[in-house]
Design an enzyme around this catalytic site. Structure first.
Site, PDB file in Angstrom:
ATOM      1  N   CYS A 130       0.804  -1.230   0.000  1.00 54.92           N
ATOM      2  CA  CYS A 130       0.000   0.000   0.000  1.00 54.92           C
ATOM      3  C   CYS A 130       0.838   1.282   0.000  1.00 54.92           C
ATOM      4  O   CYS A 130       0.509   2.241  -0.718  1.00 54.92           O
ATOM      5  CB  CYS A 130      -0.970  -0.012   1.167  1.00 54.92           C
ATOM      6  SG  CYS A 130      -0.288  -0.657   2.693  1.00 54.92           S
ATOM      7  N   HIS A 243      -2.371   6.331   4.531  1.00 56.74           N
ATOM      8  CA  HIS A 243      -0.919   6.433   4.675  1.00 56.74           C
ATOM      9  C   HIS A 243      -0.445   7.725   4.005  1.00 56.74           C
ATOM     10  O   HIS A 243      -0.995   8.135   2.975  1.00 56.74           O
ATOM     11  CB  HIS A 243      -0.208   5.266   3.965  1.00 56.74           C
ATOM     12  CG  HIS A 243      -0.316   3.929   4.648  1.00 56.74           C
ATOM     13  ND1 HIS A 243      -1.025   3.700   5.803  1.00 56.74           N
ATOM     14  CD2 HIS A 243       0.227   2.723   4.313  1.00 56.74           C
ATOM     15  CE1 HIS A 243      -0.911   2.420   6.144  1.00 56.74           C
ATOM     16  NE2 HIS A 243      -0.165   1.808   5.260  1.00 56.74           N
TER      17      HIS A 243
HETATM   18  O1  25A Z   1       0.396 -11.055   5.571  1.00 57.12           O
HETATM   19  P1  25A Z   1       0.111  -9.684   5.066  1.00 57.12           P
HETATM   20  O2  25A Z   1      -0.029  -9.646   3.556  1.00 57.12           O
HETATM   21  O3  25A Z   1       1.033  -8.660   5.570  1.00 57.12           O
HETATM   22  O4  25A Z   1      -1.361  -9.306   5.612  1.00 57.12           O
HETATM   23  C1  25A Z   1      -1.733  -9.434   6.971  1.00 57.12           C
HETATM   24  C2  25A Z   1      -3.051  -8.775   7.253  1.00 57.12           C
HETATM   25  O5  25A Z   1      -2.925  -7.379   7.045  1.00 57.12           O
HETATM   26  C3  25A Z   1      -4.189  -6.856   6.641  1.00 57.12           C
HETATM   27  C4  25A Z   1      -5.150  -7.978   6.559  1.00 57.12           C
HETATM   28  O6  25A Z   1      -5.807  -8.148   7.866  1.00 57.12           O
HETATM   29  C5  25A Z   1      -4.208  -9.135   6.351  1.00 57.12           C
HETATM   30  O7  25A Z   1      -4.807 -10.325   6.760  1.00 57.12           O
HETATM   31  N1  25A Z   1      -3.889  -6.118   5.421  1.00 57.12           N
HETATM   32  C6  25A Z   1      -3.198  -6.457   4.315  1.00 57.12           C
HETATM   33  N2  25A Z   1      -3.052  -5.435   3.470  1.00 57.12           N
HETATM   34  C7  25A Z   1      -3.653  -4.394   4.040  1.00 57.12           C
HETATM   35  C8  25A Z   1      -3.848  -3.028   3.697  1.00 57.12           C
HETATM   36  N3  25A Z   1      -3.399  -2.508   2.566  1.00 57.12           N
HETATM   37  C9  25A Z   1      -4.181  -4.836   5.290  1.00 57.12           C
HETATM   38  N4  25A Z   1      -4.847  -4.036   6.101  1.00 57.12           N
HETATM   39  C10 25A Z   1      -5.011  -2.763   5.702  1.00 57.12           C
HETATM   40  N5  25A Z   1      -4.518  -2.252   4.562  1.00 57.12           N
HETATM   41  P2  25A Z   1      -7.365  -7.957   8.149  1.00 57.12           P
HETATM   42  O8  25A Z   1      -7.597  -8.081   9.621  1.00 57.12           O
HETATM   43  O9  25A Z   1      -7.903  -6.774   7.460  1.00 57.12           O
HETATM   44  O10 25A Z   1      -8.042  -9.196   7.492  1.00 57.12           O
HETATM   45  C11 25A Z   1      -7.773 -10.474   7.826  1.00 57.12           C
HETATM   46  C12 25A Z   1      -8.790 -11.306   6.999  1.00 57.12           C
HETATM   47  O11 25A Z   1      -8.232 -12.612   6.809  1.00 57.12           O
HETATM   48  C13 25A Z   1      -9.159 -13.589   7.300  1.00 57.12           C
HETATM   49  N6  25A Z   1      -8.452 -14.748   7.792  1.00 57.12           N
HETATM   50  C14 25A Z   1      -7.538 -14.807   8.771  1.00 57.12           C
HETATM   51  N7  25A Z   1      -7.148 -16.071   8.980  1.00 57.12           N
HETATM   52  C15 25A Z   1      -7.823 -16.828   8.086  1.00 57.12           C
HETATM   53  C16 25A Z   1      -8.671 -15.976   7.327  1.00 57.12           C
HETATM   54  N8  25A Z   1      -9.497 -16.420   6.386  1.00 57.12           N
HETATM   55  C17 25A Z   1      -9.480 -17.745   6.146  1.00 57.12           C
HETATM   56  N9  25A Z   1      -8.722 -18.635   6.813  1.00 57.12           N
HETATM   57  C18 25A Z   1      -7.893 -18.210   7.799  1.00 57.12           C
HETATM   58  N10 25A Z   1      -7.157 -19.098   8.484  1.00 57.12           N
HETATM   59  C19 25A Z   1      -9.867 -12.859   8.408  1.00 57.12           C
HETATM   60  O12 25A Z   1     -11.092 -13.472   8.700  1.00 57.12           O
HETATM   61  C20 25A Z   1     -10.064 -11.488   7.798  1.00 57.12           C
HETATM   62  O13 25A Z   1     -11.158 -11.506   6.907  1.00 57.12           O
HETATM   63  P3  25A Z   1     -11.401 -13.894  10.204  1.00 57.12           P
HETATM   64  O14 25A Z   1     -12.719 -14.496  10.153  1.00 57.12           O
HETATM   65  O15 25A Z   1     -10.276 -14.749  10.769  1.00 57.12           O
HETATM   66  O16 25A Z   1     -11.356 -12.580  11.021  1.00 57.12           O
HETATM   67  C21 25A Z   1     -12.511 -11.872  11.317  1.00 57.12           C
HETATM   68  C22 25A Z   1     -12.216 -10.928  12.431  1.00 57.12           C
HETATM   69  O17 25A Z   1     -11.471 -11.581  13.486  1.00 57.12           O
HETATM   70  C23 25A Z   1     -10.439 -10.754  14.000  1.00 57.12           C
HETATM   71  N11 25A Z   1      -9.233 -11.555  14.104  1.00 57.12           N
HETATM   72  C24 25A Z   1      -8.287 -11.750  13.168  1.00 57.12           C
HETATM   73  N12 25A Z   1      -7.318 -12.534  13.636  1.00 57.12           N
HETATM   74  C25 25A Z   1      -7.660 -12.894  14.893  1.00 57.12           C
HETATM   75  C26 25A Z   1      -8.883 -12.276  15.198  1.00 57.12           C
HETATM   76  N13 25A Z   1      -9.499 -12.432  16.383  1.00 57.12           N
HETATM   77  C27 25A Z   1      -8.903 -13.206  17.288  1.00 57.12           C
HETATM   78  N14 25A Z   1      -7.725 -13.839  17.078  1.00 57.12           N
HETATM   79  C28 25A Z   1      -7.084 -13.710  15.899  1.00 57.12           C
HETATM   80  N15 25A Z   1      -5.914 -14.350  15.687  1.00 57.12           N
HETATM   81  C29 25A Z   1     -10.281  -9.617  13.072  1.00 57.12           C
HETATM   82  O18 25A Z   1     -10.488  -8.445  13.818  1.00 57.12           O
HETATM   83  C30 25A Z   1     -11.329  -9.801  11.977  1.00 57.12           C
HETATM   84  O19 25A Z   1     -12.116  -8.636  11.901  1.00 57.12           O
HETATM   85  O1  L14 Z   2       2.619  -5.612   2.167  1.00 56.46           O
HETATM   86  O2  L14 Z   2       1.219  -2.496   7.983  1.00 56.46           O
HETATM   87  O3  L14 Z   2       0.526  -5.382   1.719  1.00 56.46           O
HETATM   88  O4  L14 Z   2       0.726  -0.654   6.933  1.00 56.46           O
HETATM   89  C1  L14 Z   2       0.136  -3.796   3.823  1.00 56.46           C
HETATM   90  C2  L14 Z   2      -0.055  -3.048   5.097  1.00 56.46           C
HETATM   91  C3  L14 Z   2       2.348  -4.619   4.676  1.00 56.46           C
HETATM   92  C4  L14 Z   2       2.124  -3.807   5.943  1.00 56.46           C
HETATM   93  C5  L14 Z   2       1.458  -5.353   2.525  1.00 56.46           C
HETATM   94  C6  L14 Z   2       1.046  -1.862   6.939  1.00 56.46           C
HETATM   95  C7  L14 Z   2       1.105  -4.956   3.940  1.00 56.46           C
HETATM   96  C8  L14 Z   2       1.271  -2.607   5.660  1.00 56.46           C
END
Ligand code: 25A
Ligand code: L14
Length: 335
Positions: A130, A243
């Site tokens: 992002c 951001h």
């Molecule tokens: O690895 P990366 O690429 O760096 O990305 C990591 C995370 O960053 C966010 C996004 O998180 C991503 O998962 N992200 C990435 N790019 C972004 C950006 N540009 C960014 N955020 C902002 N700007 P997220 O919280 O937005 O979304 C996570 C989604 O993934 C689903 N998920 C997680 N584990 C999964 C899964 N789906 C399928 N199988 C799995 N094993 C997750 O669904 C959500 O849709 P969910 O049902 O698990 O989560 C629903 C709610 O539950 C909370 N939650 C999340 N993790 C936990 C949790 N609660 C308790 N314990 C946890 N470990 C969250 O608040 C969510 O609302």
């Molecule tokens: O690489 O934490 O897409 O602001 C996007 C969100 C990395 C971290 C990615 C953040 C993520 C970033």
């Protein structure tokens, strides 16, 4: 554009996934059937799409039968595990994680810059980081005018970049401080409320973080500039959404502020907000929820030849993730 598409959203309940549904709706993407997928934690919850409640299903190996386009935003681990399954089932994957971005067989696309790369896909297209997207939205048009060599930059990254959990952390800490309670931490290594952390993603052996190096490698690939250089410090700030990046860029050709402003004004997806006489410059608070990025504070850099310094900001959940992903899906539907 192809009509009647079956679209799956993986991570539909997350900060990005929810905006993906809204963006598909707002841009009238030709969705015939929608499958919102998430972890077992969210299965059975409902999400609203075009005024109707749609049930969230648990992501499994069988989730992609009949799916035409799958938008992934559930983290790199889930993308690594399930994107190949989706491709085998016949879907085109647009992936918002970092899992495949630097894979040579995977296009990395910002449609305003390199939409044509979408046609080269082999089943997966990656959505860039992002901070990188917001930066290149301003930098690429300036590059076309002046020829960019290198940048020095600092980011100011919102907590929603860490997903829904990041938003919850800032909200909770602000509440704890207001109540005079001890501050609890789950997401960040230090308190983020009323603080700034010079630390986004993991540290690497070269002293930079992964997030900082994404700006180098991903910008090169998106802009098609293998020699582009960037020295970046990524900073987490107590902002909920959008951001901002302070950039000093060195170019091949002589620059002028007037020409740079014209270039930004004419560029798609980015608006000029540069009127310091009336305190006019891009602010994350105003950009939250906006599709377009903004650039301002454009000035001739006083410490290098052919340099421009500027400030660019954008909603990293929209242009940095959900909107850019849906724009890529539109290119896929038009192939
Ligand atoms: O690895 P990366 O690429 O760096 O990305 C990591 C995370 O960053 C966010 C996004 O998180 C991503 O998962 N992200 C990435 N790019 C972004 C950006 N540009 C960014 N955020 C902002 N700007 P997220 O919280 O937005 O979304 C996570 C989604 O993934 C689903 N998920 C997680 N584990 C999964 C899964 N789906 C399928 N199988 C799995 N094993 C997750 O669904 C959500 O849709 P969910 O049902 O698990 O989560 C629903 C709610 O539950 C909370 N939650 C999340 N993790 C936990 C949790 N609660 C308790 N314990 C946890 N470990 C969250 O608040 C969510 O609302
Ligand atoms: O690489 O934490 O897409 O602001 C996007 C969100 C990395 C971290 C990615 C953040 C993520 C970033």
């Amino acid at each position: 554009m192809r009509e009647d598409l079956h679209v799956a959203v993986v991570g539909a309940t997350g900060a990005v996934g929810i905006e993906m549904l809204k963006t598909l709706e707002k841009r009238n993407f030709p969705v015939n059937k929608l499958s919102p997928l998430a972890s077992a934690r969210s299965a059975g919850k409902t999400l609203s799409f075009r005024g109707e409640d749609v049930a969230v299903q648990e992501l499994t190996r069988d989730s992609f039968d009949g799916v035409d386009i799958a938008l992934f935003s559930a983290g790199g681990g889930i993308s690594n595990e399930f994107a190949p399954t989706a491709v085998e089932a016949g879907a085109v994957v647009v992936d918002n994680s970092s899992a495949f971005r630097m894979d040579d067989s995977v296009p990395l696309v910002v449609p305003e810059i390199n939409a044509a790369d979408v046609a080269k896909h082999n089943g997966i297209i990656a959505n860039p980081n992002c901070s990188t997207i917001v930066t290149v939205m301003a930098l690429f048009p300036l590059h076309q005018a002046f020829g960019v060599k290198r940048i020095f930059a600092s980011t100011y990254q919102a907590v929603s970049g860490s997903g829904a959990m990041g938003i919850a952390e800032l909200e909770r800490q602000v509440g704890e401080i207001a109540e005079g309670e001890p501050v609890s931490r789950k997401v960040y290594p230090h308190q983020i409320a009323f603080n700034v952390l010079p630390h986004v993603d993991e540290f690497l052996d070269n002293g930079y973080t992964k997030e900082e190096m994404k700006m180098v490698h991903e910008s090169r690939k998106i802009m098609g500039l293998p020699d582009f250089l960037a020295s970046v410090t990524c900073v987490r700030v107590p902002v909920y959404r959008a951001h901002s990046i302070a950039v000093s860029a060195e170019f091949e050709k002589p620059v002028s502020v007037e020409h740079a402003r014209e270039v930004i004004n004419a560029a798609p997806g980015i608006d000029l907000n540069d009127n310091v006489a009336s305190n006019g410059y891009p602010l994350p608070l105003e950009l939250a929820g906006q599709d377009n990025c903004q650039a301002g504070r454009i000035r001739v850099d006083c410490a290098m030849e052919n340099g421009l310094s500027f400030w660019v900001a954008g909603d990293q959940i929209l242009k940095g993730a959900a909107l850019n992903t849906v724009q890529i899906a539109e290119e896929v539907a038009n192939l």
